[in-house]
Scaffold this motif. Sequence first.
Motif, PDB file in Angstrom:
ATOM      1  N   LYS A   1       5.411 -47.264  31.829  1.00 28.04           N
ATOM      2  CA  LYS A   1       6.015 -46.069  31.247  1.00 28.04           C
ATOM      3  C   LYS A   1       4.996 -45.124  30.624  1.00 28.04           C
ATOM      4  O   LYS A   1       5.376 -44.087  30.101  1.00 28.04           O
TER       5      LYS A   1
ATOM      6  N   ASN B   1      12.314 -41.662  32.574  1.00 28.24           N
ATOM      7  CA  ASN B   1      12.982 -42.293  33.707  1.00 28.24           C
ATOM      8  C   ASN B   1      12.305 -41.796  34.980  1.00 28.24           C
ATOM      9  O   ASN B   1      11.241 -41.183  34.915  1.00 28.24           O
ATOM     10  N   GLU B   2      12.932 -42.022  36.136  1.00 27.56           N
ATOM     11  CA  GLU B   2      12.290 -41.637  37.391  1.00 27.56           C
ATOM     12  C   GLU B   2      12.202 -40.133  37.596  1.00 27.56           C
ATOM     13  O   GLU B   2      11.450 -39.661  38.438  1.00 27.56           O
TER      14      GLU B   2
ATOM     15  N   TYR C   1       9.364 -42.542  41.845  1.00 25.28           N
ATOM     16  CA  TYR C   1       9.381 -42.655  40.390  1.00 25.28           C
ATOM     17  C   TYR C   1       8.326 -41.759  39.720  1.00 25.28           C
ATOM     18  O   TYR C   1       7.133 -42.028  39.800  1.00 25.28           O
TER      19      TYR C   1
END
Length: 187
Positions: free
Chosen positions: A32, A57-58, A96
């Motif tokens: 992350k 997030n993606e 991602y």
Amino acid sequence: MKKTILFLLLVTTSFIFSQEKEEKYPQDIDKKYEVKLNVLNLIGFEFLDASYEYLINEESSFGIGALVSFNNDRDIDEYRTFSLTPYYRRYFSNRYARGFFVEGFGMLHSYKNNNYDYYYDSYGNYYDYSNQESVTQFAVGISVGGKFVSKKGFTTEVYFGVGRNLGGDNTSLEAVGRGGISFGYRF
């Protein structure tokens, strides 16, 4: 018999393809954070420009960048000596947090503004004196770019943006630029 063999092949093939999973890359699993260094600013402008990015997030992330100038002896009237730039990015890819992105940013920045006084003496000689002042302003803007991530987690991004200073007087900069070529690592 031929129909039975054909039926079994068809069922087996559909079963095999239905079990195929989406391929996951190591840089997409439980990673992350990113740290990056803008090498274009380092080489071209003698700015140390480093940033940190958190992947929400993606499709989105937020981060902060810090820039410090190494060279204070420039002949340019106005240039950035320091900036702190928080940003939010939205990625438009089915992978991602990579590919094409649009970024909104705010920038708290300082620069030096040279104010020149011009005059002629009684002999007709021309003189100019520079009064250098440090100015701090806040700008908001938008950037576009692209991010590429290797299977080992190394990142490369190219981006360019422009922002407008909020407030200020007629001697201050009206717009600021943001851009570069950054190399980093996702962990």
